[in-house]
Design a protein around this motif. Structure first.
Motif, mmCIF file in Angstrom:
data_model
loop_
_atom_site.group_PDB
_atom_site.id
_atom_site.type_symbol
_atom_site.label_atom_id
_atom_site.label_comp_id
_atom_site.label_asym_id
_atom_site.label_seq_id
_atom_site.Cartn_x
_atom_site.Cartn_y
_atom_site.Cartn_z
ATOM 1 N N LEU A 1 41.293 32.945 34.351
ATOM 2 C CA LEU A 1 40.030 32.861 35.074
ATOM 3 C C LEU A 1 40.147 33.353 36.511
ATOM 4 O O LEU A 1 39.179 33.897 37.061
ATOM 5 C CB LEU A 1 39.511 31.423 35.052
ATOM 6 C CG LEU A 1 38.966 30.941 33.698
ATOM 7 C CD1 LEU A 1 38.543 29.486 33.789
ATOM 8 C CD2 LEU A 1 37.797 31.808 33.239
ATOM 9 N N ASP A 2 41.309 33.169 37.143
ATOM 10 C CA ASP A 2 41.481 33.663 38.513
ATOM 11 C C ASP A 2 41.361 35.180 38.552
ATOM 12 O O ASP A 2 40.676 35.744 39.420
ATOM 13 C CB ASP A 2 42.832 33.220 39.081
ATOM 14 C CG ASP A 2 42.876 31.735 39.398
ATOM 15 O OD1 ASP A 2 41.795 31.144 39.605
ATOM 16 O OD2 ASP A 2 43.981 31.161 39.423
ATOM 17 N N LYS A 3 42.016 35.857 37.607
ATOM 18 C CA LYS A 3 41.906 37.316 37.538
ATOM 19 C C LYS A 3 40.490 37.725 37.151
ATOM 20 O O LYS A 3 39.965 38.736 37.623
ATOM 21 C CB LYS A 3 42.911 37.873 36.531
ATOM 22 C CG LYS A 3 44.359 37.759 36.988
ATOM 23 C CD LYS A 3 45.307 38.391 35.982
ATOM 24 C CE LYS A 3 46.753 38.321 36.468
ATOM 25 N NZ LYS A 3 47.694 38.927 35.490
ATOM 26 N N GLY A 4 39.865 36.914 36.320
ATOM 27 C CA GLY A 4 38.491 37.195 35.941
ATOM 28 C C GLY A 4 37.551 37.112 37.133
ATOM 29 O O GLY A 4 36.656 37.952 37.286
ATOM 30 N N ARG A 5 37.751 36.101 37.983
ATOM 31 C CA ARG A 5 36.905 35.969 39.180
ATOM 32 C C ARG A 5 37.103 37.163 40.108
ATOM 33 O O ARG A 5 36.134 37.671 40.689
ATOM 34 C CB ARG A 5 37.239 34.670 39.906
ATOM 35 C CG ARG A 5 36.804 33.418 39.165
ATOM 36 C CD ARG A 5 36.994 32.163 40.005
ATOM 37 N NE ARG A 5 36.824 30.978 39.190
ATOM 38 C CZ ARG A 5 37.793 30.287 38.626
ATOM 39 N NH1 ARG A 5 39.052 30.664 38.803
ATOM 40 N NH2 ARG A 5 37.539 29.225 37.887
ATOM 41 N N SER A 6 38.334 37.596 40.245
ATOM 42 C CA SER A 6 38.602 38.759 41.098
ATOM 43 C C SER A 6 37.897 39.994 40.557
ATOM 44 O O SER A 6 37.330 40.791 41.311
ATOM 45 C CB SER A 6 40.114 39.014 41.192
ATOM 46 O OG SER A 6 40.770 37.931 41.836
ATOM 47 N N ALA A 7 37.924 40.156 39.225
ATOM 48 C CA ALA A 7 37.255 41.296 38.606
ATOM 49 C C ALA A 7 35.742 41.210 38.803
ATOM 50 O O ALA A 7 35.083 42.207 39.129
ATOM 51 C CB ALA A 7 37.590 41.354 37.117
ATOM 52 N N ALA A 8 35.193 40.016 38.619
ATOM 53 C CA ALA A 8 33.749 39.835 38.797
ATOM 54 C C ALA A 8 33.338 40.112 40.239
ATOM 55 O O ALA A 8 32.303 40.740 40.499
ATOM 56 C CB ALA A 8 33.357 38.418 38.391
ATOM 57 N N ASP A 9 34.159 39.650 41.184
ATOM 58 C CA ASP A 9 33.863 39.889 42.607
ATOM 59 C C ASP A 9 33.893 41.385 42.914
ATOM 60 O O ASP A 9 33.057 41.885 43.681
ATOM 61 C CB ASP A 9 34.867 39.152 43.491
ATOM 62 C CG ASP A 9 34.675 37.641 43.468
ATOM 63 O OD1 ASP A 9 33.603 37.196 43.004
ATOM 64 O OD2 ASP A 9 35.593 36.921 43.899
ATOM 65 N N LEU A 10 34.858 42.093 42.330
ATOM 66 C CA LEU A 10 34.968 43.525 42.575
ATOM 67 C C LEU A 10 33.753 44.269 42.015
ATOM 68 O O LEU A 10 33.205 45.169 42.669
ATOM 69 C CB LEU A 10 36.255 44.064 41.948
ATOM 70 C CG LEU A 10 36.560 45.544 42.183
ATOM 71 C CD1 LEU A 10 36.577 45.882 43.663
ATOM 72 C CD2 LEU A 10 37.903 45.912 41.535
ATOM 73 N N ILE A 11 33.317 43.882 40.829
ATOM 74 C CA ILE A 11 32.124 44.508 40.253
ATOM 75 C C ILE A 11 30.911 44.232 41.134
ATOM 76 O O ILE A 11 30.095 45.121 41.397
ATOM 77 C CB ILE A 11 31.881 43.995 38.822
ATOM 78 C CG1 ILE A 11 32.983 44.509 37.883
ATOM 79 C CG2 ILE A 11 30.504 44.450 38.310
ATOM 80 C CD1 ILE A 11 32.931 43.914 36.484
ATOM 81 N N ALA A 12 30.798 42.985 41.617
ATOM 82 C CA ALA A 12 29.655 42.614 42.461
ATOM 83 C C ALA A 12 29.661 43.372 43.779
ATOM 84 O O ALA A 12 28.593 43.744 44.294
ATOM 85 C CB ALA A 12 29.672 41.115 42.714
ATOM 86 N N ARG A 13 30.857 43.629 44.318
ATOM 87 C CA ARG A 13 30.930 44.385 45.574
ATOM 88 C C ARG A 13 30.520 45.834 45.365
ATOM 89 O O ARG A 13 29.863 46.435 46.220
ATOM 90 C CB ARG A 13 32.346 44.320 46.154
ATOM 91 C CG ARG A 13 32.710 42.965 46.754
ATOM 92 C CD ARG A 13 33.885 43.074 47.700
ATOM 93 N NE ARG A 13 35.088 43.589 47.068
ATOM 94 C CZ ARG A 13 35.989 42.842 46.437
ATOM 95 N NH1 ARG A 13 35.809 41.522 46.356
ATOM 96 N NH2 ARG A 13 37.062 43.385 45.908
ATOM 97 N N ARG A 14 30.913 46.394 44.241
ATOM 98 C CA ARG A 14 30.579 47.793 43.971
ATOM 99 C C ARG A 14 29.135 47.960 43.517
ATOM 100 O O ARG A 14 28.523 49.014 43.727
ATOM 101 C CB ARG A 14 31.531 48.345 42.904
ATOM 102 C CG ARG A 14 32.971 48.449 43.392
ATOM 103 C CD ARG A 14 33.875 49.082 42.357
ATOM 104 N NE ARG A 14 35.247 49.180 42.828
ATOM 105 C CZ ARG A 14 36.248 49.679 42.108
ATOM 106 N NH1 ARG A 14 36.014 50.146 40.889
ATOM 107 N NH2 ARG A 14 37.475 49.736 42.598
#
Length: 309
Positions: A52-65
């Motif tokens: 889930l930690d890596k998942g949150r990082s991925a979700a944050d990156l998508i949201a930033r882009r």
């Protein structure tokens, strides 16, 4: 290679607003690029991930882009049937309908290991985990017009590949390359049998498959040291490797049971097109036998009937 004027790219994805896509293994590599492309077009994308930690990082990156992207997380460990059942229950509680299920997560050429339930790691993760998840979620896909199940296979389905029913879990001897080939062949046998059953049941949902060619992702971390530099030279970026999956999931011209891969030499690189799979993958008896064994091993049965033969 495809004419440049007809090359399919992520720009061809139409507006996905109002659609829900579940992508397994979406925190990195092909899954991340698939999820990002769908989210950029307005889909509600569920990143189904083990960490889930890596998942949150991925979700944050998508949201930033892509500010405003609709991205959520679902914990899912494909090496555990208990985790798969829990994830399916949670997803069904959250969503009345699912438009896209993209069975992307996988492992390749791993040292000998087993899942929580005692399955050989590659066969258990790549095939049995997705077989169980799809069966448990299918009742959320069937009522949705245009819904699809896309399963990611590999060129490796041709390499020393067979279904070793006499030793499915490689308990007598283990060879990581043919074990991977078995798992990826199973992905295609599953896709083709699922499509046959959907058709026989008169369902609108379709099953398709894709492969990324040679793509530069974490999946290659178990390659032998001497192969890593060569693979790095011939592989393509993950964003390109995700295109066959995206086309199989989105292109309105896709037919059930089709298989997409890169259009370049050896299907290693390039833009997505319909490609052929091995003769073994089209063996209907093998498809049916694997399906029966998969039901027995996972305890998951599908809410569609068995087609007449």
């Amino acid at each position: 290679m495809t004419n440049p004027k007809t090359r399919w790219t992520a720009n061809a994805i139409p507006d996905q607003t109002g659609r829900t896509a579940v992508v397994t293994g979406a925190n990195t590599g092909l899954g991340f690029e698939t999820a990002k492309a769908l989210a950029a077009k307005g889909a509600n994308v569920v990143l189904a991930v083990r960490n889930l930690d890596k998942g949150r990082s991925a979700a944050d990156l998508i949201a930033r882009r892509h500010p405003g992207a609709d991205v959520s997380l679902q914990e899912l460990d494909l090496t555990s049937l208990d985790s798969i059942r829990a994830a399916a229950d949670e997803l069904k509680a959250r969503y009345d309908g699912i438009d896209l299920l993209i069975n992307n997560a996988g492992v390749m050429w791993t040292p000998k290991s087993t899942t929580t339930d005692g399955f050989e790691l590659q066969f258990g993760t790549n095939h049995l985990g997705h077989f169980a998840l799809t069966g448990l979620l299918l009742d959320r896909l069937l009522p949705v017009a245009g819904s699809r199940v896309v399963t990611v296979s590999s060129i490796g389905h041709r390499i020393l590949a067979d279904i070793h029913f006499d030793d499915l879990q490689w308990e007598r001897s283990y060879h990581r390359v043919p074990a991977y080939g078995q798992a990826k062949l199973a992905n295609l046998l599953f896709t083709y049998e699922l499509q046959r059953r959907l058709t026989a049941a008169g369902q609108d949902t379709i099953a398709a498959a894709a492969h990324p060619g040679g793509s530069d992702t974490e999946l290659a971390r178990h390659l032998p040291d001497f192969l890593a530099p060569v693979f790095s030279l011939i592989s393509q970026p993950a964003a390109m490797g995700a295109l066959p999956t995206l086309r199989a999931a989105i292109d309105p011209a896709v037919l059930g049971g089709q298989y997409y891969g890169p259009d370049g030499f050896g299907e290693m690189r390039g833009y997505p097109k319909v490609v052929a799979s091995s003769d073994t993958s089209h063996d209907a008896d093998l498809q049916r036998r694997l399906w029966t064994v998969s039901e027995e091993l996972t305890g998951v049965t599908y809410p569609i009937g068995v087609p007449a033969r």
